[in-house]
Write a protein that holds these residues in place. Structure first.
Motif, short mmCIF file in Angstrom:
data_model
loop_
_atom_site.label_atom_id
_atom_site.label_comp_id
_atom_site.label_asym_id
_atom_site.label_seq_id
_atom_site.Cartn_x
_atom_site.Cartn_y
_atom_site.Cartn_z
N ARG A 51 0.82 -1.22 0.00
CA ARG A 51 0.00 0.00 0.00
C ARG A 51 0.85 1.27 0.00
NH1 ARG A 51 -4.08 -3.21 2.71
NH2 ARG A 51 -2.91 -3.14 4.68
N ARG A 52 2.05 1.22 0.55
CA ARG A 52 2.88 2.43 0.55
C ARG A 52 3.81 2.49 -0.66
NH1 ARG A 52 5.20 -0.50 4.97
NH2 ARG A 52 7.41 -1.01 4.63
N GLY A 53 3.59 1.61 -1.66
CA GLY A 53 4.29 1.72 -2.93
C GLY A 53 5.46 0.79 -3.12
N VAL A 54 5.69 -0.14 -2.19
CA VAL A 54 6.74 -1.14 -2.37
C VAL A 54 6.26 -2.16 -3.41
CG1 VAL A 54 8.07 -2.97 -1.23
CG2 VAL A 54 7.57 -0.83 -0.02
N VAL A 55 7.16 -2.60 -4.27
CA VAL A 55 6.83 -3.63 -5.27
C VAL A 55 6.88 -4.98 -4.57
CG1 VAL A 55 7.46 -4.67 -7.47
CG2 VAL A 55 7.82 -2.22 -7.11
N VAL A 56 5.72 -5.53 -4.26
CA VAL A 56 5.63 -6.80 -3.53
C VAL A 56 5.24 -7.90 -4.51
CG1 VAL A 56 4.49 -8.06 -1.67
CG2 VAL A 56 4.97 -5.61 -1.41
N ARG A 57 6.08 -8.91 -4.61
CA ARG A 57 5.84 -10.04 -5.50
C ARG A 57 6.15 -11.34 -4.75
NH1 ARG A 57 3.87 -6.31 -7.52
NH2 ARG A 57 4.15 -5.45 -9.63
N GLY A 58 5.28 -12.32 -4.88
CA GLY A 58 5.47 -13.57 -4.16
C GLY A 58 5.22 -14.79 -5.02
N LEU A 59 5.97 -15.83 -4.77
CA LEU A 59 5.77 -17.15 -5.37
C LEU A 59 5.49 -18.14 -4.24
CD1 LEU A 59 8.73 -17.14 -7.91
CD2 LEU A 59 6.31 -17.30 -8.54
N ILE A 60 4.26 -18.61 -4.15
CA ILE A 60 3.86 -19.56 -3.10
C ILE A 60 3.44 -20.85 -3.77
CG2 ILE A 60 2.34 -19.97 -1.13
CD1 ILE A 60 1.87 -17.01 -0.92
#
Length: 534
Positions: free
Chosen positions: A85-94
């Protein structure tokens, strides 16, 4: 000072021309974080320091969005969602897990995906695995765009899930997962993660990007999920969309004395991974190279010491080196109850232990831990220390599944800082003991033997023979206290001699093929299976 290639794989020995990662990187700073409490606390601080435009990439086998990372939070879902929400590029592989009814984590992983995507992150439920396999890597990469000196990564054996937030007292996570009743209502959990700084952070960034950019559909091995996600896509939400990643920043600068080698397992699959067309077995090869150099002491903590094929590596080392001791810490019982869950694991462990015990009678020492209240501690750690020189912490267990079939990631670390405590060169090979490897072994020993955390009671733990004698004496004293009816004060120490379950011939008849096919499958190409090589 030994040549790093004496211990670490060369690029040719990795034998994967399709990957972009280097053989190893120098100038890193590796810090073991023993127990989930230490790791989660460090993770919260690091993620909360990310700014808009920074990167948060993570992989996980199991993730629980409501798992509290500190007593008062935040939860995993809150921490990552707030970053997005604060603009960090969050990417996940689960990993797109099997059903919860089979003691896996399908619903939990999907919930973590939803929590992050609602905040603007992107998570892919990844089923690009070999049949009956899983993505078992557990790492987090945090990149600070324009501030590379702040980059940090965490890699090892700790999932972002329930039961992991335990500490050295081992009273268990207040948010437990369902396990065997032997471990009580709050199962004690022993685990280790590495905090990494330096150029290796860029390597782990590349590892994530290789998987993320794989053109094969994440649903490639799950036709039901493929249909499900197609229907979601019609509503504007798809679990099959690994959106393009931002440009990769340059590697962080050197900042420490540690050479770190990123070891991986990828099976041979169809369609093939672009980054490992024949698979990769550098976990198996990296351990094999280090174990063959062992002369005095191999110390292991492992969740699943199963495979006869893996045990033969230790057996050969024991046969070739008459002064070598093998010390192993394993769980007392499997994590799940029931004949189908337990018996195949007992078969595999007994085959492995019989192999090493025959090779090194009197020099193989196997223990299982408990807390001071007498509740068994579930060992989930995957740690190996060889002659106080080479150390590894990872997601992989010492079995054929982890070395050939699932995706895994381990960090082999060679410290360039020589340890001045005697014996300075325990193996007598000119390598010299290294600070990181010895310190980790001693930190783990202090917990298991109830020694002073400040190291003031380490005198009989430094030399390998003295260490073995101290551990054996502690476990024998605790076992004698139990055998004597627990009269008098409980002796210090939390290890007991490990005793594998006795299985009838009829049980072995059905449990052995189940173990080979389901618990410990083989992901190697046919040519390597035939040759018995990794």
């Amino acid at each position: 000072m030994t040549d790093p290639e004496d211990w670490l794989l060369t690029g040719a020995e990795r034998d994967n021309p399709d990957t972009a990662i280097p053989a190893w990187t120098a100038g890193n700073l590796a810090e073991p974080l023993v127990h989930g409490v230490a790791y989660f606390d460090r993770l919260v601080t690091a993620v909360q320091g990310l700014e808009p435009g920074d990167h948060l990439f993570f992989t996980d086998w199991r993730g629980d969005p409501d798992e509290r990372l500190r007593d008062d939070g935040p939860t995993v879902g809150e921490l990552f969602a707030d970053a997005a929400r604060r603009g960090v590029v969050v990417r996940g592989l689960i990993w797109r897990s099997h059903w919860d009814a089979l003691s896996f984590s399908k619903a939990e992983n999907a919930s973590l995906d939803a929590a992050i995507e609602e905040a603007g992150g992107v998570v892919v439920l990844d089923q690009r695995v070999r049949r009956m396999g899983s993505h078992h890597q557990k790492f987090v990469v945090l990149r600070h765009v324009g501030r590379p000196e702040r980059d940090v990564a965490f890699a090892g054996g700790i999932d972002l899930g329930h039961s992991r937030r335990d500490d050295g007292d081992h009273l268990g996570d207040p948010q437990p997962q369902s396990m065997s009743s032997a471990y009580g209502e709050r199962p004690p959990w022993h685990d280790v993660q590495l905090q990494l700084r330096g150029p290796v952070v860029g390597v782990l960034d590349t590892v994530f990007r290789e998987r993320w950019d794989d053109p094969t559909s994440p649903d490639s091995e799950n036709p039901v999920a493929w249909v499900h996600d197609k229907l979601l896509a019609l509503r504007g939400k798809s679990h099959m969309d690994p959106t393009p990643l931002p440009d990769q920043p340059p590697p962080p600068p050197e900042c420490g004395p540690h050479a770190v080698q990123t070891l991986r397992t990828y099976p041979k699959v169809w369609p093939a991974f672009d980054f490992a067309k024949q698979g990769e077995r550098s976990v198996a090869r990296g351990y094999s190279k280090a174990i063959r150099r062992a002369r005095r002491l191999v110390y292991l903590e492992d969740q699943y010491l199963w495979s006869k094929e893996v045990a033969e590596l230790f057996a050969t080392a024991l046969q070739d080196n008459p002064a070598l001791h093998l010390v192993v810490v394993v769980p007392r019982v499997p994590d799940q109850e029931g004949a189908v869950s337990e018996r195949p694991q007992y078969v595999g462990r007994q085959q492995a232990l019989d192999t090493v015990l025959r090779a090194g009678p009197g020099r193989v020492h196997v223990f299982d831990p408990e807390n001071r209240e007498g509740t068994p501690v579930y060992v989930h750690a995957k740690v190996c220390v060889v002659d106080d020189v080479w150390v590894s912490v990872g997601s992989d267990n010492f079995n054929r599944r982890s070395w050939t079939h699932d995706s895994e990631l381990s960090s082999g670390v060679l410290d360039t800082t020589l340890d001045e405590r005697e014996p300075r060169d325990p193996a007598g090979q000119g390598d010299g003991a290294r600070v990181l490897a010895r310190d980790l072994r001693l930190e783990l020993a202090r917990e298991h033997l109830d020694r002073a955390p400040d190291g003031s009671q380490d005198a009989d733990l430094l030399d390998p023979d003295d260490f073995v004698a101290a551990v054996e004496a502690s476990a024998a004293a605790l076992q004698a206290w139990y055998d004597g009816g627990q009269v008098g004060p409980r002796p210090p120490g939390r290890l007991l001699p490990h005793r594998n379950a006795e299985l009838s011939f009829a049980t072995k008849l059905w449990a052995t093929p189940l173990y080979r096919l389901v618990d410990d499958p083989d992901g190697r190409p046919i040519r390597l299976r035939r040759s018995g090589e990794f």
